[in-house]
Design a protein around this motif. Structure first.
Motif, short mmCIF file in Angstrom:
data_model
loop_
_atom_site.label_atom_id
_atom_site.label_comp_id
_atom_site.label_asym_id
_atom_site.label_seq_id
_atom_site.Cartn_x
_atom_site.Cartn_y
_atom_site.Cartn_z
N ALA A 1 0.82 -1.20 0.00
CA ALA A 1 0.00 0.00 0.00
C ALA A 1 0.86 1.26 0.00
O ALA A 1 0.55 2.24 -0.69
N GLU A 2 1.96 1.23 0.74
CA GLU A 2 2.79 2.43 0.84
C GLU A 2 3.57 2.71 -0.44
O GLU A 2 3.85 3.87 -0.77
N VAL A 3 3.92 1.67 -1.17
CA VAL A 3 4.69 1.87 -2.40
C VAL A 3 3.78 2.15 -3.60
O VAL A 3 4.25 2.52 -4.68
N SER A 4 2.47 2.00 -3.40
CA SER A 4 1.52 2.12 -4.51
C SER A 4 1.63 3.43 -5.29
O SER A 4 1.61 3.41 -6.53
N PRO A 5 1.77 4.60 -4.66
CA PRO A 5 1.89 5.82 -5.45
C PRO A 5 3.12 5.84 -6.36
O PRO A 5 3.05 6.35 -7.49
N LEU A 6 4.23 5.29 -5.89
CA LEU A 6 5.43 5.22 -6.72
C LEU A 6 5.20 4.28 -7.90
O LEU A 6 5.59 4.57 -9.03
N VAL A 7 4.58 3.14 -7.64
CA VAL A 7 4.27 2.19 -8.72
C VAL A 7 3.34 2.84 -9.74
O VAL A 7 3.53 2.71 -10.96
N GLY A 8 2.35 3.60 -9.26
CA GLY A 8 1.45 4.29 -10.16
C GLY A 8 2.19 5.30 -11.04
O GLY A 8 1.87 5.47 -12.22
N ALA A 9 3.19 5.97 -10.46
CA ALA A 9 3.97 6.93 -11.22
C ALA A 9 4.79 6.24 -12.31
O ALA A 9 4.85 6.71 -13.45
N VAL A 10 5.42 5.12 -11.97
CA VAL A 10 6.18 4.38 -12.98
C VAL A 10 5.25 3.83 -14.05
O VAL A 10 5.59 3.79 -15.23
N ASP A 11 4.07 3.42 -13.63
CA ASP A 11 3.12 2.86 -14.59
C ASP A 11 2.70 3.90 -15.63
O ASP A 11 2.75 3.63 -16.84
N ILE A 12 2.30 5.08 -15.18
CA ILE A 12 1.88 6.09 -16.15
C ILE A 12 3.06 6.54 -17.00
O ILE A 12 2.92 6.78 -18.20
N ALA A 13 4.26 6.60 -16.41
CA ALA A 13 5.45 6.96 -17.18
C ALA A 13 5.75 5.92 -18.24
O ALA A 13 6.15 6.24 -19.37
N THR A 14 5.57 4.65 -17.89
CA THR A 14 5.81 3.57 -18.84
C THR A 14 4.78 3.58 -19.96
O THR A 14 5.11 3.39 -21.14
N GLN A 15 3.53 3.83 -19.60
CA GLN A 15 2.50 3.89 -20.64
C GLN A 15 2.76 5.03 -21.62
O GLN A 15 2.62 4.87 -22.84
N LEU A 16 3.14 6.19 -21.10
CA LEU A 16 3.41 7.33 -21.97
C LEU A 16 4.66 7.12 -22.83
O LEU A 16 4.74 7.63 -23.95
N THR A 17 5.62 6.36 -22.31
CA THR A 17 6.88 6.16 -23.02
C THR A 17 6.85 4.96 -23.96
O THR A 17 7.26 5.04 -25.12
N VAL B 1 11.21 7.55 -18.90
CA VAL B 1 10.43 6.92 -17.83
C VAL B 1 10.82 7.52 -16.48
O VAL B 1 9.97 7.86 -15.65
N TYR B 2 12.12 7.66 -16.23
CA TYR B 2 12.58 8.23 -14.96
C TYR B 2 12.11 9.67 -14.80
O TYR B 2 11.67 10.09 -13.71
N ALA B 3 12.21 10.49 -15.87
CA ALA B 3 11.81 11.89 -15.78
C ALA B 3 10.31 12.02 -15.51
O ALA B 3 9.89 12.81 -14.64
N LEU B 4 9.50 11.26 -16.24
CA LEU B 4 8.06 11.33 -16.04
C LEU B 4 7.66 10.79 -14.67
O LEU B 4 6.71 11.30 -14.05
N THR B 5 8.38 9.76 -14.19
CA THR B 5 8.13 9.25 -12.85
C THR B 5 8.41 10.32 -11.81
O THR B 5 7.62 10.52 -10.87
#
Length: 461
Positions: A361-377, A427-431
């Motif tokens: 649960a605590e890491v979920s926001p970071l995972v969500g950020a990588v996910d949207i960054a990956t989708q956009l990239t 991916v890193y920048a968007l994350t």
């Protein structure tokens, strides 16, 4: 490769748009990132000799305006720390990668007992190059290629005019690969984990809300990490002057304990197979498969022959999943060697590092950020990384150990292409943008309601 596991329900703290992707992608130069990775990768930096590579990173950060500083247990083995952002109340995200690269010791008196001559001649230990559209060299794969990606990610954010509300920490650490002080090989020169990200966290002036260990994961991610132990197993016997020796019928009855190594290795082989089968660990954040292997054997003194030896030591490397404890392995190994009837024997862990995992649960926001960054990239959701990447030590363990939700993620591990580097930087920048927020417009997204049932983060109503 990743196994297609969806991270449903993970939501980034801030909105990132296609317009953001386009602006930041335009600020990433493929020739520049390749040149940085090759230049940094071609600085020799075996464990214990990271100074030149660290100085290069420091100078690069200073030139690009990231206010670097050096924090180290010794001046020769510094952690390099730069920052971007911190202009508001967004979350802080720390990127880390290690300066040291796997390599022989380059001490011919030691390497001759471990490597074939042709292995030592492999140029990829310390040299990197671009050939046929692929990047060669161990330093780029592990780990100065991913390091170059988050450095260029920070530069792209800066160039595109994206200051951050939270802080983006850029860190380059010594000693992640190792080695470990064992026997006469002691002192700071032989330290690994203790003076790298661990030292950085305690003494580096960083306060991350989240952390990413930038390493090759084939663009997947995991928040699981294994630890490891090294057990010294000593067989004791009796030194007998060779002219007085009477050979027993069975090797197991020989006074020289070296003759019992065959029985010991059979015992450890059987134990390792059982251990591996029993140690498989799976969680939403990764699959860990700890394994075990004999690392080395020492017995007697080659030039002081004449009476065999009274002692032979075997060193067994054992992985530990995030739920395993050293005492459990100690008891299990002691039971196995006792049952093997090896005579006088003792078992002692001379290195211990437990594994860790983030709270889902605590890491979920970071995972969500990588996910949207990956989708956009890349055009698809992020996937759970292959088990090998959650079955080893990586420095996200350091942060999960200290309750900082952390993952490891990065480009294609083997033979990355220039595009892999630019994609990873994006991916890193968007994350970072999705976690830290843009300083000029700190507008949080409305979080979705928790997803139950198949929710990988274990949240219940």
């Amino acid at each position: 490769m990743a196994d297609g596991f969806p991270f449903a329900g993970a939501t980034a703290p801030y909105t990132v748009t296609e317009a953001d992707r386009a602006a930041i992608a335009a600020a990433i130069s493929e020739p520049e990132i390749v040149e940085l990775a090759l230049t940094l990768g071609n600085i020799p930096s075996p464990a214990g000799h990271e100074k030149a590579a660290g100085d290069f990173v420091y100078d690069w950060m200073a030139k690009e305006g990231f206010s670097p500083r050096k924090v180290g247990a010794t001046p020769e083995r510094n952690n390099i720390i730069g920052t971007w952002g911190g202009k508001g109340e967004g979350k802080n995200l720390l990127f880390t990668a290690h300066l040291d690269t796997e390599a022989p010791t380059w001490n011919p008196d030691l390497d001759a007992f471990k490597y074939r001559p042709e292995t030592l001649e492999n140029p990829e230990w310390e040299k990197c190059w671009l050939e046929d559209g692929k990047l060669y060299g161990y330093p780029i794969a592990n780990d100065r290629g991913p390091m170059s990606c988050f450095l260029i990610a920070a530069k792209a954010l800066k160039t595109a005019g994206y200051d951050l509300s939270g802080k983006m920490y850029l860190t380059a650490c010594p000693g992640e690969i190792g080695p470990e002080p064992i026997e006469e090989h002691r002192g700071i020169a032989y330290m690994g984990k203790d003076i790298g990200a661990h030292y950085l966290f305690h003494h580096g002036g960083v306060a991350p809300d989240y952390a990413i260990a930038a390493e090759g994961c084939d663009f997947g991610l995991t928040w699981v990490g294994c630890g490891y132990a090294v057990f010294r197993i000593r067989l004791w016997g009796e030194g007998v002057f060779t002219p007085l020796l009477t050979h027993p019928e069975k090797a197991s009855d020989h006074p020289n304990p070296i003759y019992r190594l065959g029985k010991l290795t059979d015992c450890l082989h059987a134990w390792s197979r059982e251990f591996e089968a029993a140690s498989l660990y799976e969680s939403p954040g990764g699959i860990a498969q700890p394994k075990s292997q004999i690392a080395s054997v020492r017995g007697g003194i080659p030039y002081a022959f004449g009476a065999g030896t009274e002692l032979v030591s075997l060193y067994l490397e054992v992985g530990l999943n995030p739920k395993q404890r050293i005492a459990d392995l100690q008891h299990s190994l002691e039971k196995a060697v006792r049952a093997a009837g090896l005579g006088e024997v003792d078992v002692e862990p001379v290195v211990v590092r437990h594994g860790f995992e983030a709270d889902g649960a605590e890491v979920s926001p970071l995972v969500g950020a990588v996910d949207i960054a990956t989708q956009l990239t890349l055009g698809h959701p992020v996937e759970r990384a292959a088990p090998v990447y959650s079955s080893m030590w990586r420095d996200h363990n350091v942060f999960n150990m200290h309750r900082i939700p952390a993952i490891t993620t990065g480009f294609r591990r083997w033979r990355p292409t220039p595009k892999d580097l630019t994609d990873s930087a994006l991916v890193y920048a968007l994350t970072a943008l999705a976690v830290c927020g843009r300083a000029e417009s700190v507008e949080t997204v409305e979080h979705r309601a928790p997803v139950y049932g198949d929710n990988p983060f274990g949240t219940e109503p």
